[in-house]
Structures are given as structure tokens and as C-alpha cells.
Write an enzyme that holds these catalytic residues in place. Structure first.
Site, PDB file in Angstrom:
ATOM      1  N   ASN A 104       0.857  -1.187   0.000  1.00 47.50           N
ATOM      2  CA  ASN A 104       0.000   0.000   0.000  1.00 47.50           C
ATOM      3  C   ASN A 104       0.897   1.242   0.000  1.00 47.50           C
ATOM      4  O   ASN A 104       1.443   1.608   1.036  1.00 47.50           O
ATOM      5  CB  ASN A 104      -0.895  -0.016   1.250  1.00 47.50           C
ATOM      6  CG  ASN A 104      -1.755   1.232   1.346  1.00 47.50           C
ATOM      7  OD1 ASN A 104      -1.914   1.968   0.364  1.00 47.50           O
ATOM      8  ND2 ASN A 104      -2.305   1.488   2.517  1.00 47.50           N
ATOM      9  N   LYS A 144       0.013   4.221  -0.322  1.00 46.17           N
ATOM     10  CA  LYS A 144      -0.691   5.411   0.185  1.00 46.17           C
ATOM     11  C   LYS A 144      -0.496   6.578  -0.813  1.00 46.17           C
ATOM     12  O   LYS A 144      -0.434   6.344  -2.007  1.00 46.17           O
ATOM     13  CB  LYS A 144      -0.217   5.765   1.595  1.00 46.17           C
ATOM     14  CG  LYS A 144      -0.228   4.542   2.527  1.00 46.17           C
ATOM     15  CD  LYS A 144      -0.119   4.897   3.967  1.00 46.17           C
ATOM     16  CE  LYS A 144       0.080   3.621   4.777  1.00 46.17           C
ATOM     17  NZ  LYS A 144      -0.388   3.706   6.122  1.00 46.17           N
ATOM     18  N   GLY A 149       2.408  -1.030   4.528  1.00 44.43           N
ATOM     19  CA  GLY A 149       2.425   0.377   4.137  1.00 44.43           C
ATOM     20  C   GLY A 149       3.852   0.869   4.002  1.00 44.43           C
ATOM     21  O   GLY A 149       4.516   0.684   2.977  1.00 44.43           O
ATOM     22  N   GLY A 150       4.371   1.481   5.061  1.00 38.91           N
ATOM     23  CA  GLY A 150       5.686   2.136   5.034  1.00 38.91           C
ATOM     24  C   GLY A 150       6.789   1.299   4.404  1.00 38.91           C
ATOM     25  O   GLY A 150       7.517   1.785   3.516  1.00 38.91           O
ATOM     26  N   HIS A 198      -9.920   0.890   4.524  1.00 38.05           N
ATOM     27  CA  HIS A 198      -8.641   1.080   5.209  1.00 38.05           C
ATOM     28  C   HIS A 198      -8.880   2.021   6.394  1.00 38.05           C
ATOM     29  O   HIS A 198      -9.698   2.945   6.307  1.00 38.05           O
ATOM     30  CB  HIS A 198      -7.609   1.678   4.242  1.00 38.05           C
ATOM     31  CG  HIS A 198      -6.231   1.704   4.837  1.00 38.05           C
ATOM     32  ND1 HIS A 198      -5.815   2.699   5.680  1.00 38.05           N
ATOM     33  CD2 HIS A 198      -5.191   0.836   4.728  1.00 38.05           C
ATOM     34  CE1 HIS A 198      -4.565   2.452   6.067  1.00 38.05           C
ATOM     35  NE2 HIS A 198      -4.158   1.326   5.500  1.00 38.05           N
ATOM     36  N   GLU A 240      -5.966  -5.157  10.664  1.00 42.61           N
ATOM     37  CA  GLU A 240      -4.982  -4.102  10.879  1.00 42.61           C
ATOM     38  C   GLU A 240      -5.359  -3.305  12.131  1.00 42.61           C
ATOM     39  O   GLU A 240      -6.214  -2.394  12.043  1.00 42.61           O
ATOM     40  CB  GLU A 240      -4.961  -3.146   9.688  1.00 42.61           C
ATOM     41  CG  GLU A 240      -4.611  -3.802   8.382  1.00 42.61           C
ATOM     42  CD  GLU A 240      -3.987  -2.801   7.435  1.00 42.61           C
ATOM     43  OE1 GLU A 240      -2.811  -2.970   7.124  1.00 42.61           O
ATOM     44  OE2 GLU A 240      -4.656  -1.829   7.040  1.00 42.61           O
ATOM     45  N   GLY A 276       1.561   2.382  10.692  1.00 39.53           N
ATOM     46  CA  GLY A 276       2.447   3.538  10.506  1.00 39.53           C
ATOM     47  C   GLY A 276       3.133   4.001  11.777  1.00 39.53           C
ATOM     48  O   GLY A 276       3.730   5.077  11.801  1.00 39.53           O
ATOM     49  N   GLU A 329      -7.342   4.495   7.449  1.00 42.63           N
ATOM     50  CA  GLU A 329      -7.196   5.926   7.137  1.00 42.63           C
ATOM     51  C   GLU A 329      -8.461   6.452   6.449  1.00 42.63           C
ATOM     52  O   GLU A 329      -8.829   7.617   6.613  1.00 42.63           O
ATOM     53  CB  GLU A 329      -5.920   6.151   6.294  1.00 42.63           C
ATOM     54  CG  GLU A 329      -4.676   6.004   7.177  1.00 42.63           C
ATOM     55  CD  GLU A 329      -3.436   5.506   6.474  1.00 42.63           C
ATOM     56  OE1 GLU A 329      -3.356   5.560   5.237  1.00 42.63           O
ATOM     57  OE2 GLU A 329      -2.525   5.041   7.194  1.00 42.63           O
ATOM     58  N   SER A 341       2.828  -2.075  10.646  1.00 33.93           N
ATOM     59  CA  SER A 341       4.275  -2.023  10.916  1.00 33.93           C
ATOM     60  C   SER A 341       4.991  -3.337  10.613  1.00 33.93           C
ATOM     61  O   SER A 341       5.916  -3.725  11.333  1.00 33.93           O
ATOM     62  CB  SER A 341       4.526  -1.569  12.356  1.00 33.93           C
ATOM     63  OG  SER A 341       4.032  -0.248  12.536  1.00 33.93           O
TER      64      SER A 341
HETATM   65  C1  PEP Z   1      -1.195   0.078   5.949  1.00 33.75           C
HETATM   66  O1  PEP Z   1      -1.072   1.108   5.303  1.00 33.75           O
HETATM   67  O2  PEP Z   1      -2.181  -0.621   5.806  1.00 33.75           O
HETATM   68  C2  PEP Z   1      -0.147  -0.298   6.899  1.00 33.75           C
HETATM   69  C3  PEP Z   1      -0.258  -1.421   7.533  1.00 33.75           C
HETATM   70  O3  PEP Z   1       0.878   0.606   7.075  1.00 33.75           O
HETATM   71  P1  PEP Z   1       2.272   0.310   7.842  1.00 33.75           P
HETATM   72  O4  PEP Z   1       2.821  -0.970   7.287  1.00 33.75           O
HETATM   73  O5  PEP Z   1       3.126   1.494   7.555  1.00 33.75           O
HETATM   74  O6  PEP Z   1       1.960   0.167   9.299  1.00 33.75           O
END
Ligand code: PEP
Length: 250
Positions: free
Chosen positions: A9, A11, A232-233, A95, A166, A172, A97, A211
Site C-alpha cells: 500500500n 498510500k 504500508g511504510g 482502510h 490491521e 504507521g 485511514e 508495521s
Molecule cells: C497500511 O497502510 O495498511 C499499513 C499497515 O501501514 P504500515 O505498514 O506502515 O503500518
């Protein structure tokens, strides 16, 4: 056996040239037969370039969001029909966010899941509790409510549905869930899927997200009820994301 699925992802990151150079590298790193489903979710702006580059590769294209209506007066939105036209095969629905920053509610997310499925795409339904909800002992109540609403318009046929558990506090933040807690929730989700969809529920893949990094990926991806990761990151770097994908191989 459920095929693992690992999703990047991005983002709101990467211009079109950045997306191209990332994908060139990822295609090299993933190879021809990764033995799992590898999906990238670029921003809408990079989807056409990504679609072109991913033809003939084992990497699938997804979108981070979609509107449930096919077309209409919805300024700033993109429909599942428009995404299908671009070669998108997966769409993230709900999601955290979207839920927390953009006020998406359970009913809208249920409509998105239904629209994605109706167009032959795979919805990735995100569920997860906030830290306050976890501390109050309400984590499962919240996740169960999100599952119920997210799947409310699917009837008896989940058709490829993927669930991403999640926990909001892990997204994040660099603070991942304890693997035992992720397993406990994934197992409860699996029980719910079985009750809701019968034997078909056992085919639904449940991811963990929050994470995930190359150095903790295996801890999550080896859990019995976790079939992959939503990243994500760490997915912004093709080397890190490919390392996570390799950790998901069974
Ligand atoms: C996400 O964007 O769904 C996510 C899990 O981000 P991160 O891996 O940065 O925590």
C-alpha cells in the site's frame, strides 16, 4: 491450502516516474514465479503506467479505494468500473485511514465490498480496533461489527474476499502487534468467516497489517491463521517489500 498474499500500500506516495522505477526493480526481485500473490496499490495517478508495466509479470495491480457507484456526480471519486477498465484486480475497502481520516462508515464500506465483487474484482476488507477499544477489551466486538457490515451485501458467496486485520494503533507507528495477539484475532476472524460462509469461509485469506518490516515479517507470516501481509511504510522500498514477499513463501 490458502495461497499467501502480500500487498504493498503506497498510500499517497510516488510520482509516475518514481512508480516506474520502483516497479522495474520489484519485477526483477520478485522473479517469474514467486509462489504467492504479490499486489501493489499505487496512487490513482500511477495506475495506468503500472498496469502497462505489470502485463506479463506475476505482480497484480490493486487500488487503495473506490466508489461503489458505477458513475455519477461524485466529484473527486473513482469508480470500480473505471478501475476495472485499467486492469485493477484488487480494491482495498475500509482502510483505517479512510475510516478515521475521511469518515467512511460501515454501511459505505459494505457497499464498496459488494461493488468490487460484482465487477469481478477482489475486495480487501480492512478491519481493526483503535488502542482505546483494545484497552477497553472491545477489540473483537469492533472487528466483528466491521466484518458483519463489510460482508453484509455479499450473500452466501464471498468470491475471493480477502480480510486484512490491521489494528489501528499499529499502522504507521513502528509498533507492530504481538504475533500471539495477531494470531488470536486472525483465528477469531477465521471462526467468524466459517460461521458466515460455511466451508467457503476456510478459503478466505486473512492478512495481518501494521508495521510489518523485513525483520519481523516471518513472525507474522508463519502464524497458522495469517495468510499474508498488508504493508504500508516498508512497501515503499522495493527491496524491503520483496524481502517481505519472500518471507511469505510456504
Ligand atoms: C497500511 O497502510 O495498511 C499499513 C499497515 O501501514 P504500515 O505498514 O506502515 O503500518
Amino acid at each position: 491450502m490458502r495461497r499467501p498474499i502480500v500487498v504493498a500500500n503506497w498510500k499517497m506516495h510516488k510520482t509516475v516516474p518514481e512508480a516506474r522505477s520502483y516497479l522495474r526493480r520489484l519485477i526483477e526481485l520478485v522473479g517469474r514465479d514467486p509462489g504467492l500473490d504479490v499486489v501493489v496499490l499505487p496512487s490513482f495517478t500511477a495506475l495506468p503506467a503500472a498496469a502497462e508495466m505489470l502485463v506479463g509479470t506475476p505482480i497484480a495491480l490493486g487500488a487503495q479505494n473506490a466508489h461503489p457507484e458505477a458513475s455519477g456526480a461524485f466529484t473527486g471519486e473513482v469508480s470500480v468500473v473505471q478501475l476495472t477498465d485499467l486492469g485493477v484486480r484488487y480494491v482495498v475497502c475500509g482502510h483505517s485511514e479512510r475510516r478515521h481520516l475521511f469518515g467512511e462508515d460501515d454501511a459505505l464500506i459494505g457497499r464498496k465490498v459488494q461493488a468490487v465483487t460484482a465487477h469481478g474484482q477482489v475486495p480487501i476488507l480492512c478491519v481493526g480496533e483503535t488502542l482505546d477499544e483494545r484497552r477497553a477489551g472491545r477489540a473483537w466486538e469492533v472487528v466483528a461489527r466491521q466484518l458483519e457490515a463489510g460482508a453484509s451485501e455479499l450473500g452466501d458467496d464471498p468470491r475471493g474476499l480477502v480480510i486484512a486485520y490491521e489494528p489501528v494503533w499499529a499502522i504507521g507507528t513502528g509498533v507492530a502487534a504481538q504475533p500471539a495477539d495477531a494470531q488470536a484475532m486472525a483465528s477469531q476472524v477465521r471462526g467468524w468467516l466459517r460461521d458466515r460462509f460455511g466451508a467457503k469461509g476456510d478459503e478466505i485469506r486473512v492478512q495481518y497489517g501494521g508495521s510489518v518490516k523485513p525483520d519481523n515479517a516471518r513472525e507474522f507470516l508463519s502464524l497458522p491463521d495469517v495468510d499474508g501481509a498488508l504493508v504500508g511504510g516498508a512497501s515503499l522500498d522495493p527491496g524491503a517489500f520483496a524481502a517481505i514477499a519472500h518471507a511469505a513463501r510456504r
